[in-house]
Design an enzyme around this catalytic site. Structure first.
Site, PDB file in Angstrom:
ATOM      1  N   GLY A 118       0.830  -1.212   0.000  1.00  0.00           N
ATOM      2  CA  GLY A 118       0.000   0.000   0.000  1.00  0.00           C
ATOM      3  C   GLY A 118       0.857   1.251   0.000  1.00  0.00           C
TER       4      GLY A 118
ATOM      5  NE  ARG B 125      14.170  16.482  -1.757  1.00  0.00           N
ATOM      6  CZ  ARG B 125      14.715  16.982  -0.643  1.00  0.00           C
ATOM      7  NH1 ARG B 125      14.654  16.300   0.482  1.00  0.00           N
ATOM      8  NH2 ARG B 125      15.331  18.147  -0.679  1.00  0.00           N
TER       9      ARG B 125
ATOM     10  NE  ARG C 170      -1.243  -5.062  -1.038  1.00  0.00           N
ATOM     11  CZ  ARG C 170      -1.857  -3.910  -0.711  1.00  0.00           C
ATOM     12  NH1 ARG C 170      -2.728  -3.379  -1.522  1.00  0.00           N
ATOM     13  NH2 ARG C 170      -1.593  -3.312   0.435  1.00  0.00           N
ATOM     14  CB  CYS C 171       4.310  -8.740  -6.907  1.00  0.00           C
ATOM     15  SG  CYS C 171       5.194  -9.894  -7.968  1.00  0.00           S
TER      16      CYS C 171
ATOM     17  CG  ASP D  84       2.966  -6.650   7.907  1.00  0.00           C
ATOM     18  OD1 ASP D  84       2.381  -5.996   7.023  1.00  0.00           O
ATOM     19  OD2 ASP D  84       2.396  -7.514   8.600  1.00  0.00           O
TER      20      ASP D  84
ATOM     21  CB  SER E 203       6.922  -4.677   1.450  1.00  0.00           C
ATOM     22  OG  SER E 203       5.738  -4.262   0.819  1.00  0.00           O
TER      23      SER E 203
ATOM     24  CB  THR F  97       2.306   0.844   6.142  1.00  0.00           C
ATOM     25  OG1 THR F  97       0.913   0.656   6.485  1.00  0.00           O
ATOM     26  CG2 THR F  97       3.133   0.424   7.350  1.00  0.00           C
TER      27      THR F  97
ATOM     28  CG  ASP G  13      -2.270   0.088   7.899  1.00  0.00           C
ATOM     29  OD1 ASP G  13      -3.113   0.983   7.675  1.00  0.00           O
ATOM     30  OD2 ASP G  13      -2.125  -0.897   7.153  1.00  0.00           O
TER      31      ASP G  13
ATOM     32  CG  ASP H 146       0.510  -2.552  10.332  1.00  0.00           C
ATOM     33  OD1 ASP H 146       1.510  -1.973   9.843  1.00  0.00           O
ATOM     34  OD2 ASP H 146      -0.234  -3.275   9.655  1.00  0.00           O
TER      35      ASP H 146
ATOM     36  CG  MET I 163      -8.395   3.000   5.484  1.00  0.00           C
ATOM     37  SD  MET I 163      -7.315   3.422   4.112  1.00  0.00           S
ATOM     38  CE  MET I 163      -8.171   2.612   2.787  1.00  0.00           C
TER      39      MET I 163
ATOM     40  NE  ARG J  73      -2.470  -3.562   5.970  1.00  0.00           N
ATOM     41  CZ  ARG J  73      -1.364  -4.000   5.440  1.00  0.00           C
ATOM     42  NH1 ARG J  73      -1.405  -4.789   4.393  1.00  0.00           N
ATOM     43  NH2 ARG J  73      -0.189  -3.676   5.931  1.00  0.00           N
TER      44      ARG J  73
ATOM     45  CB  ALA K 197     -13.941   9.817  19.441  1.00  0.00           C
TER      46      ALA K 197
ATOM     47  CG  HIS L 268      -8.703   3.827  -0.786  1.00  0.00           C
ATOM     48  ND1 HIS L 268      -9.764   2.961  -0.631  1.00  0.00           N
ATOM     49  CD2 HIS L 268      -7.599   3.063  -0.931  1.00  0.00           C
ATOM     50  CE1 HIS L 268      -9.309   1.723  -0.701  1.00  0.00           C
ATOM     51  NE2 HIS L 268      -8.006   1.755  -0.890  1.00  0.00           N
TER      52      HIS L 268
HETATM   53  P1  ADP Z   1       2.372  -4.282   2.701  1.00  0.00           P
HETATM   54  O1  ADP Z   1       3.822  -4.267   2.403  1.00  0.00           O
HETATM   55  O2  ADP Z   1       1.766  -2.907   2.615  1.00  0.00           O
HETATM   56  O3  ADP Z   1       2.065  -5.022   3.987  1.00  0.00           O
HETATM   57  P2  ADP Z   1       1.400  -6.596   1.154  1.00  0.00           P
HETATM   58  O4  ADP Z   1       1.128  -7.426   2.354  1.00  0.00           O
HETATM   59  O5  ADP Z   1       0.387  -6.596   0.080  1.00  0.00           O
HETATM   60  O6  ADP Z   1       1.631  -5.064   1.508  1.00  0.00           O
HETATM   61  O7  ADP Z   1       2.791  -7.070   0.543  1.00  0.00           O
HETATM   62  C1  ADP Z   1       3.328  -6.477  -0.625  1.00  0.00           C
HETATM   63  C2  ADP Z   1       3.951  -7.516  -1.516  1.00  0.00           C
HETATM   64  O8  ADP Z   1       5.054  -8.142  -0.823  1.00  0.00           O
HETATM   65  C3  ADP Z   1       3.053  -8.677  -1.902  1.00  0.00           C
HETATM   66  O9  ADP Z   1       2.201  -8.365  -2.995  1.00  0.00           O
HETATM   67  C4  ADP Z   1       4.074  -9.730  -2.275  1.00  0.00           C
HETATM   68  O10 ADP Z   1       4.591  -9.515  -3.552  1.00  0.00           O
HETATM   69  C5  ADP Z   1       5.180  -9.478  -1.254  1.00  0.00           C
HETATM   70  N1  ADP Z   1       5.018 -10.404  -0.102  1.00  0.00           N
HETATM   71  C6  ADP Z   1       4.214 -10.256   0.969  1.00  0.00           C
HETATM   72  N2  ADP Z   1       4.302 -11.294   1.819  1.00  0.00           N
HETATM   73  C7  ADP Z   1       5.199 -12.150   1.266  1.00  0.00           C
HETATM   74  C8  ADP Z   1       5.738 -13.422   1.644  1.00  0.00           C
HETATM   75  N3  ADP Z   1       5.354 -14.037   2.765  1.00  0.00           N
HETATM   76  N4  ADP Z   1       6.640 -13.992   0.812  1.00  0.00           N
HETATM   77  C9  ADP Z   1       7.030 -13.370  -0.324  1.00  0.00           C
HETATM   78  N5  ADP Z   1       6.557 -12.186  -0.729  1.00  0.00           N
HETATM   79  C10 ADP Z   1       5.656 -11.566   0.039  1.00  0.00           C
END
Ligand code: ADP
Length: 321
Positions: free
Chosen positions: A10, A20, A71-72, A102, A104, A125, A127, A129, A169, A171, A186, A251
Site C-alpha cells: 500500500g 528522495r 502487489r505481486c 510488513d 513487503s 505504511t 497503519d 502496525d 483504515m 487493516r 471521540a 482511501h
Molecule cells: P504491505 O507491504 O503494505 O504489507 P502486502 O502485504 O500486500 O503489503 O505485501 C506487498 C507484496 O510483498 C506482496 O504483494 C508480495 O509480492 C510481497 N510479499 C508479501 N508477503 C510475502 C511473503 N510471505 N513472501 C514473499 N513475498 C511476500
C-alpha cells in the site's frame, strides 16, 4: 556500489520524501542508484532505471510514491523470487532497499535467502502496525486527514444531535483509530486489539446521552472483530433506537500531501538506510525506538504483532465521557 530502491504494497504519504533522501544520500556516497517501478512486480518486469539527483526533485511534498507501487502474486513463489534475484545479480546490484509494510518486509526477507546482496527495509505504511518500530511513514498524515474529516462530521452531528460511527483504515491494527479518536475527542473507539463488549459499549453510549451529550463520535477501526462501522451501527440502532449515522472515510486517508512529520522522518529514514548499508548491515530496517532511528532486524518486524497502549484506550473513554 550499485544500489536499487522500490516501494511495495500500500502507498503512504511520505514515501517520496524517503526515496528522495535515499537517492540523494546514495549519490553523496558516490553510489549508482536505480529506481524500480511498481514494487516486486516491476522488478520482475525489469522496470528499472538509473536515478539522478534531478529525478527526485519536487516530490518531497507529493503524496503517493513517484516510483509507483504494486502487489505481486509471483513473488510469493520461490521461482518468482529466484527470477528477481537473477535480475538483480545480472545488473550487478549489490543492495536493495524496500519501502513498504510488513508484507513487503516478508518478501524482502524471503528474497534475502536467495539474493546475496544487502537488503534494507524502510517502514512505509499508514497503519503504523509494524512490530519493532514506534513509527511507520505515512501514519501522521493519515491520522491528520481522518481528524480533518471528523471535525467536519462533528458539525453536522451536533446540528442534528446524532451519533456518528466513523470507520477509519488500519487493516488489522487499531493505531489509526486510536490516535484519531484521541485527537477528535471521540466518545469511544473500537479496535481489533480489544474485544468489543456490546453491552458495555451500549451502556457507555446511553450513559453519555443521559448525562446530556447531544451528539457523539465513535471511531471504528476497519479491522474491528465485531465488524465494520455499518454492522456495529445496525446492531446498536436496533437495540437502542439512538439516532446513529455511519461514515466510512476510506482511501482519502492514504493520499494527500505528507505532513511535515512524515517528511522529516521519511527523510531521516531514507538517509539512515544508506548509512546502514555503508556499515555492511543487511536484513535490517530503519526502526524508530525511543525517538531515534536505529537498525532492527527484519525478522523482528515480521514476527508477532504491534500492540496498542491500553492506557491510551482508557484515556479516550475517560476524556470523552
Ligand atoms: P504491505 O507491504 O503494505 O504489507 P502486502 O502485504 O500486500 O503489503 O505485501 C506487498 C507484496 O510483498 C506482496 O504483494 C508480495 O509480492 C510481497 N510479499 C508479501 N508477503 C510475502 C511473503 N510471505 N513472501 C514473499 N513475498 C511476500
Amino acid at each position: 556500489m550499485k544500489v536499487a530502491v522500490l516501494t511495495s504494497g500500500g502507498d503512504a504519504p511520505g514515501m517520496n520524501a524517503v526515496i528522495r533522501s535515499f537517492v540523494r544520500r546514495c549519490l553523496w556516497e558516490k553510489h549508482e542508484v536505480f529506481g524500480i517501478s511498481h514494487g516486486y512486480q516491476g522488478l520482475l518486469n525489469r522496470e528499472i532505471r538509473q536515478l539522478e539527483s534531478r529525478d527526485v526533485g519536487m516530490i518531497i511534498n507529493q503524496g503517493g510514491t513517484f516510483l509507483g507501487t504494486a502487489r505481486c502474486e509471483e513473488f510469493y513463489s520461490e521461482e518468482g523470487r529466484q527470477k528477481a534475484a537473477n535480475i538483480l545479480n545480472e545488473m550487478g546490484i549489490e543492495a536493495l532497499c524496500v519501502i513498504g509494510g510488513d508484507g513487503s518486509f516478508r518478501g524482502l526477507l524471503a528474497l534475502s535467502e536467495i539474493y546475496h546482496g544487502q537488503v534494507v527495509g524502510i517502514p512505509g505504511t499508514i497503519d503504523n502496525d509494524i512490530p519493532g518500530t514506534e513509527y511507520t511513514i505515512g501514519f501522521d498524515t493519515a491520522v491528520g486527514t481522518a481528524v480533518w474529516a471528523i471535525d467536519k462530521i462533528r458539525d453536522t452531528a451536533l446540528s442534528h444531535g446524532r451519533i456518528f460511527f466513523v470507520e477509519v483504515m488500519g487493516r488489522k491494527s487499531g493505531q489509526i483509530a486510536l490516535s484519531t479518536a484521541l485527537s477528535c475527542g471521540a466518545e469511544d473507539v473500537l479496535i481489533p486489539e480489544e474485544k468489543t463488549d456490546m453491552e458495555v459499549f451500549i451502556r457507555r453510549l446511553e450513559e453519555g446521552r443521559r448525562k446530556g451529550k447531544r451528539f457523539g463520535i465513535v471511531v471504528v477501526a476497519e479491522g474491528d472483530e465485531a465488524g465494520g462501522a455499518f454492522k456495529i451501527a445496525e446492531e446498536v440502532k436496533q437495540r437502542t433506537g439512538l439516532p446513529i449515522r455511519v461514515s466510512v472515510l476510506g482511501h482519502i486517508q492514504r493520499g494527500g500531501n505528507p505532513s511535515a512529520y512524515d517528511r522529516v522522518w521519511g527523510s531521516r529514514m531514507g538517509d539512515a538506510a544508506v548509512r546502514f548499508l555503508k556499515n555492511h548491515m543487511t536484513r535490517v530496517f530503519t526502526a524508530m525506538k525511543g525517538g531515534q532511528i536505529v537498525p532492527a532486524y527484519l525478522a523482528e518486524a515480521v514476527s508477532g504483532v504491534r500492540t496498542v497502549d491500553p492506557e491510551m484506550v482508557q484515556l479516550v473513554r475517560i476524556s470523552g465521557a
